[in-house]
Design an enzyme around this catalytic site. Structure first.
Site, mmCIF file in Angstrom:
data_model
loop_
_atom_site.group_PDB
_atom_site.id
_atom_site.type_symbol
_atom_site.label_atom_id
_atom_site.label_comp_id
_atom_site.label_asym_id
_atom_site.label_seq_id
_atom_site.Cartn_x
_atom_site.Cartn_y
_atom_site.Cartn_z
ATOM 1 N N CYS A 338 0.790 -1.229 0.000
ATOM 2 C CA CYS A 338 0.000 0.000 0.000
ATOM 3 C C CYS A 338 0.830 1.291 0.000
ATOM 4 O O CYS A 338 0.474 2.223 -0.723
ATOM 5 C CB CYS A 338 -1.051 0.000 1.098
ATOM 6 N N ARG A 367 7.401 -10.802 5.479
ATOM 7 C CA ARG A 367 7.114 -10.455 6.861
ATOM 8 C C ARG A 367 7.800 -11.443 7.769
ATOM 9 O O ARG A 367 7.756 -12.643 7.531
ATOM 10 C CB ARG A 367 5.598 -10.503 7.125
ATOM 11 N N GLN A 385 0.563 -11.402 -2.582
ATOM 12 C CA GLN A 385 -0.827 -10.998 -2.394
ATOM 13 C C GLN A 385 -1.449 -10.629 -3.735
ATOM 14 O O GLN A 385 -0.775 -10.062 -4.587
ATOM 15 C CB GLN A 385 -0.893 -9.743 -1.511
ATOM 16 N N ASP A 387 -3.061 -8.116 -4.466
ATOM 17 C CA ASP A 387 -3.349 -6.856 -3.784
ATOM 18 C C ASP A 387 -3.895 -5.810 -4.752
ATOM 19 O O ASP A 387 -3.585 -5.838 -5.941
ATOM 20 C CB ASP A 387 -2.043 -6.332 -3.177
ATOM 21 N N HIS A 389 -5.342 -1.423 -4.434
ATOM 22 C CA HIS A 389 -5.781 -0.294 -3.617
ATOM 23 C C HIS A 389 -6.663 0.598 -4.462
ATOM 24 O O HIS A 389 -6.280 1.001 -5.550
ATOM 25 C CB HIS A 389 -4.569 0.441 -3.047
ATOM 26 N N LYS A 473 -11.721 -4.076 8.963
ATOM 27 C CA LYS A 473 -11.651 -5.010 7.837
ATOM 28 C C LYS A 473 -12.931 -5.831 7.736
ATOM 29 O O LYS A 473 -13.631 -6.027 8.723
ATOM 30 C CB LYS A 473 -10.498 -6.012 8.041
ATOM 31 N N HIS A 519 -8.274 -1.131 0.739
ATOM 32 C CA HIS A 519 -7.292 -2.187 0.513
ATOM 33 C C HIS A 519 -8.089 -3.467 0.309
ATOM 34 O O HIS A 519 -9.046 -3.707 1.037
ATOM 35 C CB HIS A 519 -6.399 -2.436 1.733
#
Length: 615
Positions: A338, A367, A385, A387, A389, A473, A519
């Site tokens: 992000c 991570r 991910q 992912d 945004h 979330k 997100h």
RNA sequence: GCCUUUGUAGCUCAGGGGUAGAGCACUUCCUUGGUAAGGAAGAGGUCCCGGGUUCAAUUCCCGGCAAAGGCUCCA
């Protein structure tokens, strides 16, 4: 004086004052009485042997009721404790509750270590005690007496529990030689416990606090019939066979290397191809919704994460900074996409007419996870991910959110997940220090999620304290083969990062406004998602995902050429086909495993056109 | 990170202070027209890594690393 007892079917029966639930059961049928484990009186689960309080509603609970099962397992925990005390005198006891499948007891056996070698002895002792048909007797005790009892016994854990209890509300339960602090309820006697299995031993911190002493937790399960235990153990074996770590190895999807490092999966050709198919599936779906692909590097200057707040929150518990040799710069491995995407948004002036902007990236992130947390593909240190945004105007949040829900549901449907749970993850009710941003923004974001979930009519559960540090979330949870819950898809509404990155767009009023960020990752991570679909399908993937869509099995070498031609023809039609040219019968058979459409090939098949539909 | 357990052939596992074992898989040859095992021969191991005890350690002890089951954690 009679009391009126209302049964679940609405009928009302009269009993003498002081009658117990067991008396009611006996008056209905002998068989029912033999199976009653506890009773729900005016909505409260109680011992079947306690006198009814007067006029009341009553439901008799048996093994067929979740609460009946819990009662049996709770009583079994006491039985386990009695067995432990008999076998290992001086053991101190923590708590011993029933759980979804069985029960556990946290114990402190002192210097002695309990291992699975002790299980048979414990099981035998429990069985011996159970057969004595010991009753569970309930005693109300004063706080002073309770403290006296456990002080004399030398059990500091129970004393700590008693400290938190109100005088006048403390009860003991005794069966045989074992007395425990307990609010109950319990089964009538131990003979209901016919089959016992100690499942595993593990460490567990006292009161779930990692700063406190680690106790020994024994997990076990009991049943009222031996046959049910046998069936349960078979079911556990079956579940183990679906374990993605085992199936993934068998299917040549991925591997790990000690040299590369724990928690860093290596994708083999078939696994990498599976990832590609999932990625293409998602890209196609996202393109339809107006997403644009972006790409960002795997490292960034530390300052990026100071701005986002990730450094303050996770810096100590992350992979540490990478330093350049000459300039003294500090880079971090990216744990999130992000912040990068925020900078893409900020790369030029944006108009309200441009919004929403949807930046998507199959971004690989790193991570640090504690070594003990790593688990196959489900919990790793490097993962990709799906992912994206979405940067939108405040008035667009709800519509965008609903479109993302559609995307997540599309994924779950495409893979035939029926048993997922949608969880609204909100802030901790008390501790607000864990979160960044203003109260006002949080309220807006939380409300946006609650409204959107309600609007699409989805069944949800609310969990407090599960929000990300920058926003609430909506998480989609599914269970693996062994019943462990994993988070897959997630959607988050975020008013905070746009503020921290000072993101702006020019509105129709020619003034500057702050966008809202969403997100979202419908798969979550490819790694965990693949782990879950492996277990969900036991490796028998839906045809569109399967590594091999057709395997041709010539029954003799005479048909090899025909099979090769057929396979080439299938490939021309974009069907992943291969010919198993191995000569051994066994090889053919093993090749048939996990292939959705095995075909054998001989002269009779040869007469059909090579493009015959796959039966 | 913490607790318990485990680490032997590609896989599943047995073994045990003194030249390392099985089944399946693999290689070669023979056989074979049918849905979980056709026959014969063969190859394959730093017994996780490092220290210690011992005449001798894959085996016993200590320390790492990795894995399994939990706990705590999870952007």
């Amino acid at each position: 004086m009679k009391i009126n007892v209302t049964l679940p079917d609405g009928s009302i029966r009269q009993y003498d004052q002081g009658a117990t639930a067991m008396d009611v059961a006996k008056s209905i049928s002998e068989g029912l009485a033999r199976n009653v484990l506890s009773a729900k009186v005016n909505g409260e689960v109680r011992d079947a042997s306690r006198p009814l309080p007067g006029d009341c509603s009553l439901a008799l609970l048996t093994w067929n009721d979740a609460e009946g099962k819990s009662t049996l397992w709770h009583s079994s925990a006491h039985l386990l404790a009695e067995a432990i005390e008999a076998l290992f005198p001086g053991t101190k006891f923590g708590i011993g509750p029933p759980i979804e499948n069985g029960f556990y007891y946290d114990i402190d056996p002192g210097e002695r270590a309990i291992s699975d070698a002790d299980f048979p002895a414990i099981e035998a002792k429990m069985k011996e005690l159970a057969s004595k048909k010991l009753t569970f007797s309930r005693t109300e005790v004063s706080k002073a007496d309770a403290i006296k009892y456990f002080t004399e016994k030398g059990d500091e854990y129970k004393l700590e529990l008693i400290e938190g209890l109100q005088d006048g509300q403390i009860t003991f339960y005794t069966q045989g030689n074992f007395t425990d602090l307990c609010r109950g309820p319990h089964i009538p006697d131990t003979s209901f416990i016919k089959a016992t299995k100690v499942l595993s031993v593990a460490g567990a911190y006292w009161r779930g606090d990692e700063k406190r002493k680690q106790l020994t937790r024994l997990y076990a399960i009991t049943f009222p019939k031996q046959k049910e235990l046998d069936e349960y153990l078979v079911m556990l074996e079956e579940a183990k066979k679906r374990d993605h770590r085992k199936v993934g190895k068998e299917l040549d999807l991925f591997t790990f290397s000690e040299k590369v490092g724990a928690g860093l999966p290596l994708w083999l050709p078939k696994g990498a191809a599976l990832r590609e198919r999932l990625i293409n599936f998602m890209k196609t779906a996202q393109e339809k919704q107006g997403y644009q692909q972006v790409a960002t590097p795997h490292i960034a200057l530390k300052g990026l994460y100071v701005t986002s707040g990730h450094y303050e929150k996770y810096g100590k518990d992350s992979f540490q900074a990478i330093n350049t040799p000459q300039e003294g710069e500090q880079f971090m491995l990216k744990p999130m996409n992000c912040p990068h995407h925020c900078e893409i948004f900020a790369s030029r002036p944006r108009s309200y007419k441009d919004l929403p902007l949807r930046f998507a990236e199959f971004g690989t992130v790193y991570r640090y996870e504690q070594s003990g947390e790593l688990h196959g593909l489900a919990r790793v240190r490097g993962f990709t991910q799906d992912d994206a945004h979405l940067f939108c105007r405040p008035d667009q949040v709800k519509e965008e959110f609903l479109k993302v829900i559609d995307l997540v549901l599309l994924v779950l449907r495409a893979l035939n997940f029926q048993n997922f749970e949608a969880q609204i993850s909100l802030r901790d009710k008390e501790d607000r220090s864990k979160y960044i941003g203003s109260e006002e923004n949080w309220v807006k974001a939380e409300q946006a999620i609650i409204d959107a979930a309600a609007e699409c009519g989805m069944k949800t559960v609310v969990e407090y304290g599960e929000a990300a540090f920058y926003g609430p979330k909506l998480d989609f949870m599914v269970k693996d083969a062994l019943g462990r819950k994993w988070q897959l898809g997630t959607i988050q509404v975020d008013y905070n990062l746009p503020e921290r990155f000072e993101l702006e767009y020019v509105g129709s009023d020619n003034a500057r406004h702050r966008p809202v960020m969403i997100h979202r990752a419908p798969f979550g991570s490819l790694e965990r998602f693949i782990a879950v679909i492996i277990e969900h399908t036991a490796g028998n993937f839906p045809l569109w995902l399967a590594p091999e869509q057709a395997i041709l099995l010539p029954i003799s070498d005479k048909y090899l050429d025909h099979c090769r031609a057929l396979s080439a023809s299938l490939k021309d039609s974009d069907i992943r086909a291969l010919v198993d040219e191995r000569n051994e019968k066994s090889a053919r058979r093993s090749a048939m495993r996990n292939s959705p459409k095995p075909r054998s090939c001989s002269s009779s098949e040869k007469r059909r056109p090579a493009t015959a539909p796959l039966a």
